[in-house]
Structures are given as C-alpha cells and as structure tokens.
Design a protein around this motif. Structure first.
Motif, PDB file in Angstrom:
ATOM      1  N   LEU A  21       0.831  -1.201   0.000  1.00 26.57           N
ATOM      2  CA  LEU A  21       0.000   0.000   0.000  1.00 26.57           C
ATOM      3  C   LEU A  21       0.858   1.240   0.000  1.00 26.57           C
ATOM      4  CD1 LEU A  21      -2.784  -1.030   2.540  1.00 26.57           C
ATOM      5  CD2 LEU A  21      -2.988  -0.805   0.058  1.00 26.57           C
ATOM      6  N   GLY A  22       2.003   1.173   0.674  1.00 25.02           N
ATOM      7  CA  GLY A  22       2.888   2.332   0.706  1.00 25.02           C
ATOM      8  C   GLY A  22       3.405   2.675  -0.666  1.00 25.02           C
ATOM      9  N   ALA A  23       3.824   1.666  -1.437  1.00 26.06           N
ATOM     10  CA  ALA A  23       4.320   1.920  -2.787  1.00 26.06           C
ATOM     11  C   ALA A  23       3.231   2.507  -3.655  1.00 26.06           C
ATOM     12  CB  ALA A  23       4.851   0.613  -3.398  1.00 26.06           C
ATOM     13  N   SER A  24       2.003   1.972  -3.520  1.00 27.66           N
ATOM     14  CA  SER A  24       0.889   2.507  -4.307  1.00 27.66           C
ATOM     15  C   SER A  24       0.606   3.950  -3.926  1.00 27.66           C
ATOM     16  CB  SER A  24      -0.358   1.646  -4.085  1.00 27.66           C
ATOM     17  OG  SER A  24      -0.154   0.351  -4.544  1.00 27.66           O
ATOM     18  N   PHE A  25       0.730   4.264  -2.619  1.00 22.91           N
ATOM     19  CA  PHE A  25       0.483   5.633  -2.178  1.00 22.91           C
ATOM     20  C   PHE A  25       1.463   6.599  -2.810  1.00 22.91           C
ATOM     21  CE2 PHE A  25       1.731   9.049   0.723  1.00 22.91           C
ATOM     22  CZ  PHE A  25       0.551   9.746   0.801  1.00 22.91           C
ATOM     23  N   PHE A  26       2.754   6.214  -2.807  1.00 23.32           N
ATOM     24  CA  PHE A  26       3.747   7.133  -3.356  1.00 23.32           C
ATOM     25  C   PHE A  26       3.638   7.233  -4.871  1.00 23.32           C
ATOM     26  CE2 PHE A  26       5.851   6.274   0.752  1.00 23.32           C
ATOM     27  CZ  PHE A  26       5.963   7.583   1.175  1.00 23.32           C
ATOM     28  N   SER A  27       3.208   6.163  -5.537  1.00 24.45           N
ATOM     29  CA  SER A  27       2.966   6.244  -6.974  1.00 24.45           C
ATOM     30  C   SER A  27       1.828   7.210  -7.262  1.00 24.45           C
ATOM     31  CB  SER A  27       2.643   4.856  -7.532  1.00 24.45           C
ATOM     32  OG  SER A  27       2.367   4.924  -8.894  1.00 24.45           O
ATOM     33  N   LEU A  28       0.762   7.138  -6.453  1.00 21.52           N
ATOM     34  CA  LEU A  28      -0.362   8.064  -6.628  1.00 21.52           C
ATOM     35  C   LEU A  28       0.075   9.483  -6.318  1.00 21.52           C
ATOM     36  CD1 LEU A  28      -3.370   8.568  -7.094  1.00 21.52           C
ATOM     37  CD2 LEU A  28      -3.757   8.040  -4.686  1.00 21.52           C
ATOM     38  N   LEU A  29       0.920   9.627  -5.280  1.00 20.43           N
ATOM     39  CA  LEU A  29       1.374  10.954  -4.905  1.00 20.43           C
ATOM     40  C   LEU A  29       2.147  11.605  -6.037  1.00 20.43           C
ATOM     41  CD1 LEU A  29       1.384  12.848  -2.424  1.00 20.43           C
ATOM     42  CD2 LEU A  29       3.627  11.905  -1.848  1.00 20.43           C
ATOM     43  N   ALA A  30       2.880  10.799  -6.802  1.00 20.77           N
ATOM     44  CA  ALA A  30       3.641  11.351  -7.922  1.00 20.77           C
ATOM     45  C   ALA A  30       2.728  11.936  -8.971  1.00 20.77           C
ATOM     46  CB  ALA A  30       4.509  10.255  -8.541  1.00 20.77           C
ATOM     47  N   LEU A  31       1.504  11.403  -9.081  1.00 19.11           N
ATOM     48  CA  LEU A  31       0.552  11.923 -10.061  1.00 19.11           C
ATOM     49  C   LEU A  31      -0.164  13.151  -9.517  1.00 19.11           C
ATOM     50  CD1 LEU A  31      -1.010   8.634 -11.439  1.00 19.11           C
ATOM     51  CD2 LEU A  31       0.984   9.900 -12.238  1.00 19.11           C
ATOM     52  N   VAL A  32      -0.454  13.122  -8.219  1.00 18.26           N
ATOM     53  CA  VAL A  32      -1.164  14.247  -7.621  1.00 18.26           C
ATOM     54  C   VAL A  32      -0.261  15.468  -7.520  1.00 18.26           C
ATOM     55  CG1 VAL A  32      -2.335  15.048  -5.536  1.00 18.26           C
ATOM     56  CG2 VAL A  32      -2.668  12.703  -6.338  1.00 18.26           C
ATOM     57  N   MET A  33       1.055  15.239  -7.253  1.00 13.55           N
ATOM     58  CA  MET A  33       1.998  16.324  -7.046  1.00 13.55           C
ATOM     59  C   MET A  33       3.127  16.230  -8.081  1.00 13.55           C
ATOM     60  SD  MET A  33       2.245  16.074  -2.893  1.00 13.55           S
ATOM     61  CE  MET A  33       3.338  17.493  -2.784  1.00 13.55           C
ATOM     62  N   PRO A  34       2.862  16.586  -9.365  1.00 14.61           N
ATOM     63  CA  PRO A  34       3.876  16.469 -10.398  1.00 14.61           C
ATOM     64  C   PRO A  34       5.107  17.304 -10.047  1.00 14.61           C
ATOM     65  CG  PRO A  34       1.773  17.253 -11.295  1.00 14.61           C
ATOM     66  CD  PRO A  34       1.622  17.178  -9.832  1.00 14.61           C
ATOM     67  N   CYS A  35       6.280  16.774 -10.433  1.00 17.85           N
ATOM     68  CA  CYS A  35       7.511  17.493 -10.130  1.00 17.85           C
ATOM     69  C   CYS A  35       8.482  17.337 -11.289  1.00 17.85           C
ATOM     70  CB  CYS A  35       8.133  16.967  -8.842  1.00 17.85           C
ATOM     71  SG  CYS A  35       8.454  15.192  -8.863  1.00 17.85           S
ATOM     72  N   PHE A  36       9.524  18.151 -11.251  1.00 17.93           N
ATOM     73  CA  PHE A  36      10.589  18.095 -12.229  1.00 17.93           C
ATOM     74  C   PHE A  36      10.058  18.225 -13.662  1.00 17.93           C
ATOM     75  CE2 PHE A  36      13.524  17.346  -9.012  1.00 17.93           C
ATOM     76  CZ  PHE A  36      13.140  16.290  -8.204  1.00 17.93           C
ATOM     77  N   ALA A  37       9.282  19.282 -13.907  1.00 22.87           N
ATOM     78  CA  ALA A  37       8.758  19.523 -15.248  1.00 22.87           C
ATOM     79  C   ALA A  37       9.868  19.911 -16.217  1.00 22.87           C
ATOM     80  CB  ALA A  37       7.688  20.614 -15.214  1.00 22.87           C
ATOM     81  N   GLN A  38      11.029  20.337 -15.679  1.00 18.95           N
ATOM     82  CA  GLN A  38      12.185  20.644 -16.521  1.00 18.95           C
ATOM     83  C   GLN A  38      13.187  19.509 -16.312  1.00 18.95           C
ATOM     84  OE1 GLN A  38      11.099  23.176 -18.081  1.00 18.95           O
ATOM     85  NE2 GLN A  38       9.654  23.861 -16.535  1.00 18.95           N
ATOM     86  N   VAL A  39      13.329  18.641 -17.295  1.00 19.14           N
ATOM     87  CA  VAL A  39      14.105  17.429 -17.110  1.00 19.14           C
ATOM     88  C   VAL A  39      14.857  17.082 -18.389  1.00 19.14           C
ATOM     89  CG1 VAL A  39      12.140  15.969 -17.719  1.00 19.14           C
ATOM     90  CG2 VAL A  39      13.985  15.008 -16.357  1.00 19.14           C
ATOM     91  N   ALA A  40      16.020  16.491 -18.213  1.00 21.77           N
ATOM     92  CA  ALA A  40      16.811  15.999 -19.341  1.00 21.77           C
ATOM     93  C   ALA A  40      17.096  14.525 -19.118  1.00 21.77           C
ATOM     94  CB  ALA A  40      18.104  16.786 -19.478  1.00 21.77           C
ATOM     95  N   ILE A  41      16.891  13.711 -20.152  1.00 22.23           N
ATOM     96  CA  ILE A  41      17.106  12.273 -20.055  1.00 22.23           C
ATOM     97  C   ILE A  41      18.249  11.898 -20.980  1.00 22.23           C
ATOM     98  CG2 ILE A  41      16.124   9.991 -20.415  1.00 22.23           C
ATOM     99  CD1 ILE A  41      13.767  12.837 -19.879  1.00 22.23           C
ATOM    100  N   ARG A  42      19.322  11.378 -20.398  1.00 19.11           N
ATOM    101  CA  ARG A  42      20.463  10.934 -21.182  1.00 19.11           C
ATOM    102  C   ARG A  42      20.409   9.424 -21.347  1.00 19.11           C
ATOM    103  NH1 ARG A  42      25.008  14.311 -17.855  1.00 19.11           N
ATOM    104  NH2 ARG A  42      24.461  12.649 -16.360  1.00 19.11           N
ATOM    105  N   GLY A  43      20.764   8.959 -22.542  1.00 21.59           N
ATOM    106  CA  GLY A  43      20.760   7.530 -22.795  1.00 21.59           C
ATOM    107  C   GLY A  43      21.995   7.095 -23.552  1.00 21.59           C
ATOM    108  N   GLU A  44      22.508   5.918 -23.213  1.00 20.23           N
ATOM    109  CA  GLU A  44      23.617   5.382 -24.004  1.00 20.23           C
ATOM    110  C   GLU A  44      23.179   5.163 -25.447  1.00 20.23           C
ATOM    111  OE1 GLU A  44      25.486   2.021 -22.183  1.00 20.23           O
ATOM    112  OE2 GLU A  44      25.690   3.010 -20.230  1.00 20.23           O
ATOM    113  N   VAL A  45      21.896   4.816 -25.621  1.00 22.27           N
ATOM    114  CA  VAL A  45      21.283   4.772 -26.952  1.00 22.27           C
ATOM    115  C   VAL A  45      19.902   5.419 -26.841  1.00 22.27           C
ATOM    116  CG1 VAL A  45      20.527   3.376 -28.901  1.00 22.27           C
ATOM    117  CG2 VAL A  45      22.467   2.617 -27.522  1.00 22.27           C
ATOM    118  N   VAL A  46      19.618   6.364 -27.722  1.00 19.46           N
ATOM    119  CA  VAL A  46      18.313   7.021 -27.756  1.00 19.46           C
ATOM    120  C   VAL A  46      17.658   6.684 -29.093  1.00 19.46           C
ATOM    121  CG1 VAL A  46      17.066   9.208 -27.746  1.00 19.46           C
ATOM    122  CG2 VAL A  46      19.068   8.898 -26.255  1.00 19.46           C
ATOM    123  N   TYR A  47      16.547   5.961 -29.016  1.00 20.14           N
ATOM    124  CA  TYR A  47      15.765   5.646 -30.217  1.00 20.14           C
ATOM    125  C   TYR A  47      14.717   6.745 -30.396  1.00 20.14           C
ATOM    126  CZ  TYR A  47      17.850   0.994 -30.243  1.00 20.14           C
ATOM    127  OH  TYR A  47      18.738  -0.061 -30.304  1.00 20.14           O
TER     128      TYR A  47
END
Length: 436
Positions: A11-37
């Motif tokens: 239940l704790g994991a589900s709560f924090f997953s839901l919290l991530a949707l209710v409280m969006p964060c890091f709208a400015q983000v960069a994703i680096r990949g060894e391979v980017v498709y």
C-alpha cells in the motif's frame, strides 16, 4: 513469459505512486541515454532529450546538446518514446476482475455507438499504473469486442486523476465486431455473419438519412434568415416559408455517432480474424466510403494484397494471444509479414477475460521482434506507427522537438525479459522511477 504482475505491491508503494501523479515534479528534465531511439531517424549513441514545460525542447548527442542549468538529469541505458497501446480496455476494465470495474462491454443490445469510453474510464485503476510501469504512456481504450457495435474508443495518457486530465482524444473511433465473437446462440440476433453485416449496414443507411435531414433543416433555416435580412417587407412571406421548413429531426445519439464515421471524422476499429471476415470489413468500407482500421486480424497475413490495395491499417492481435477459436490460425509472424507487404501495422495489448485484463505491448512487440520484425521494426509498432494509425503522431510516437515529453527508460534492450523499465516521463512529469 506472459503478463508479469507483482500482486504483492505494498500500500505504501501505491500511495507514493499516486502521490507522484497528484503532485507532479521536475517539469524541466533531461534524459540521457547510451542509446536514444528517436523513431524519427537513426538511433543516437550517447544522446539526450531535453524537456521543458512538458514538451521536447531538444534532442541530440550529449556532446552537442546543452542541458540548461537547473534541469533534473536522469540516465538510462536505452531511451525510447513512451510506448503506445493502440487497442485495449485498460481503465475501462479493471485489474481485479470485479463487477464494479468491468465496464468494457454492455450486453443489452448489438448496436451501441453512442456509448462513450470517457464515461467509463478510471485513470486511478491499478491496471493503468501497471501498464505505465513498463513504459506505456498512451493508450487507445474503451469498449471491448463482443457486440456488432460495442461503443466508442478514446485516447488517454496513463497519468492524471480524472478522465479530463488524462484524455488526448475523447472520441477517437467506434468499436465494431464482425466475427463470431459478436454472434449470439440459439434464436438470438445476430446469429450469423450475414445478420451482423445487415445490422451494421442498416444503421449506416439510417445514419445517412438522418444526416441528410439535419443538413436540409440547416439549409432551410439559413435560407429563411437570408430572405428576412434581404427585405423586411417580405417578412410575412418568410415567416410562412419558415413554418413550412422542415424541422430538424430529434437528436439521436446513435445516428449522430455513426454520422461522424460517414463524414470521415471517426474510423471504425473493426475486430475481424478470419480472412472471410476481413474481406467483409473491406466490402463495407468500400460501400460506405468510410475508414476502417482492422483489429486483431489473425489471418491478415493470408490477404496482405487486399489490405495494401485498400490502404487499411492493422492493429494486430497480441503476438502471444492463445491460438484457439478465432485465433487458431494466428501466426507469430503476422505483423512482420504485413509490414513486409507494405501494410502499416501496430501491436496491441487487447482484452483478456482473466486478470490482469490486458497484455503488455512491450512483451508482445518483443516476441514479434524475434519473429521477423527486428528490434526497430517492433519498436515502431508500439510507437510511431501506432501514433500514425491513431492520428496522434503530431504529439506522440517519436522524440522530436515540439512533441509531448513522453519518455520510457530501460536498463538494456527493451525487448529482453531481463531488462527493467527504470523510469517513465509523461508530459515532462517523472511518474515512474526505479520501476519494473
């Protein structure tokens, strides 16, 4: 391996997953990949995707693509566009096979195009979180096969607390079944293929007549307005004409929905598996000059020339679907053979009667990759080609500047079962970290 699910999520994991949707964060983000498709060109080694305010702002090699100060940086072995499931019932059918979350099929009648997916969609159902955890960020979901016209489909992002927050296209298609899956037993109708086709043709003809009446009433009303404006002295005559003008018909939600199909605003997503049923679908499409997208189509590899000639797109059954009944002649190579023949193809999660209700397109595409599609061909079926079939390629399906910031991150080849999905970003919001 089919439909992996960790039913022991706390239940704790589900709560924090839901919290991530209710409280969006890091709208400015960069994703680096060894391979980017990117799915818009060749893969980029040591690449980066920069997302600003929910949209992709830059894509390129890390060495030549600056990351602005203050941006959160995430790293992954492999980066792809967020995956797309182009035909499922996720969020309409729920995870646990309980009556309260099974809205995928209304059994009260064979013709129901007025039923809207958005009125049944639950963005907080655990099944939405489940598929999201594997990198699926966009779904076309709604009514399942099983009635001649079972209802509408809609396109959603796999985040948000309400259907309105999640929706991309509220009415994206109408689901039709022209196979024995929609036939009834005994003396119930429809009991044969001919009856199914007749029921659909009848409704399309009625929709044509309904649309003509609406158009005539609108033209009469406009003509009366012009006459009044032109000369007030003729008002009495105009009033008389107005009284004689045909009133528009009473609103009919069923015929309105089918009218949108006839005007080319919505396609029919038609479930058909046998080659004879596929031919029936194409015959109806030609008669009414409407767009159809084939759904499931387990014997499509037998008639690729018909599909190519008619420019019909195919959302193929889950690669690992059971080869029984309607699917007894299905092939692991179906998608590969169609693509080789020049037919545009996507792979779906579909609908299963058992829990957890949907296969994961990541795994289904992976098996197709090993059966003729190859890695990038399989990835296209659940990214850019799926987006093109659904008509949303201007927003999702590839990593290009201006498109939605939807990213899936993996610890290795996405189609290897030992690989994990290490992160998911939707609209620039990090919704999964250290995932499955």
């Amino acid at each position: 391996m089919i439909n992996r699910i960790n039913m022991g999520t706390s239940l704790g994991a589900s709560f924090f997953s839901l919290l991530a949707l209710v409280m969006p964060c890091f709208a400015q983000v960069a994703i680096r990949g060894e391979v980017v498709y990117t799915m818009a060109g060749a893969p980029i080694s040591n690449g980066v995707v920069v997302i600003r305010d929910g949209k992709i702002a830059a894509v390129g090699p890390t060495a030549s693509t600056p990351i602005p100060d203050g941006f959160r940086v995430m790293d992954a072995k492999v980066v792809t566009p967020g995956l797309i499931d182009p035909r499922c019932t996720v969020g309409v059918s729920g995870l646990f096979n309980q009556e309260h979350d099974q809205d995928q099929l209304e059994r009260s009648g064979p013709i129901q195009p007025e039923l809207r997916a958005i009125d049944s969609y639950n963005p907080l159902d655990p099944l939405v979180e489940y598929v999201r955890s594997y990198g699926i960020t966009t779904i076309q979901t709604g009514h399942a096969p099983g009635e001649v016209v079972s209802g509408q489909l809609a396109i959603f992002k796999t985040m948000g607390n309400t259907a309105e927050e999640a929706v991309v296209v509220a009415e994206s298609a109408i689901a039709v079944t022209l196979s024995p899956w929609a036939q009834k037993s005994g003396s119930q109708s429809p009991g044969t293929r001919a009856k199914m086709i007749a029921l659909l043709r009848e409704q399309l003809i009625k929709a044509q007549a309904y649309a003509a009446k609406v158009d005539r009433a609108a033209k009469n009303e406009e003509a009366v307005k012009v006459e009044i404006v032109k000369d007030e002295a003729t008002k009495a005559v105009a009033d008389e004409n107005n009284s004689k003008a045909k009133e528009p018909p009473a609103r009919d939600l069923r015929l309105e929905a089918l009218g949108r199909v006839l005007r080319g605003e919505l396609p029919l997503v038609v479930t058909a598996n046998r080659s004879q049923d596929i031919a029936n679908v194409l015959r109806v499409a030609e008669e009414f000059k409407i767009r159809v997208i084939l759904d499931s189509a387990s014997e499509a590899y037998l008639v690729p020339e018909l599909l190519k000639a008619s420019k019909t797109d195919v959302i193929v059954h889950p690669t690992m679907a059971r080869a029984v009944g309607e699917l007894e002649n299905k092939s692991f190579e179906n998608a590969a053979k169609l693509r080789a023949a020049g037919v545009r193809v996507a792979i779906q999660g579909g609908f299963e009667s058992y829990v957890p209700k949907a296969r994961v397109v990541l795994f289904e595409a992976g098996v197709a990759a090993a059966n003729g599609l190859g890695m990038e061909g399989a990835l296209a079926t659940v990214t850019i080609d799926a987006a093109r079939i659904l008509g949303v390629a201007q927003r999702v399906g590839s990593l290009e500047v201006g498109k939605d910031g939807d990213i899936a991150m993996y610890s290795g080849d996405p189609f290897e079962y030992t690989t994990t999905c290490t992160g998911v970003v939707i609209n620039g919001v990090v919704v999964v970290e250290n995932g499955r």
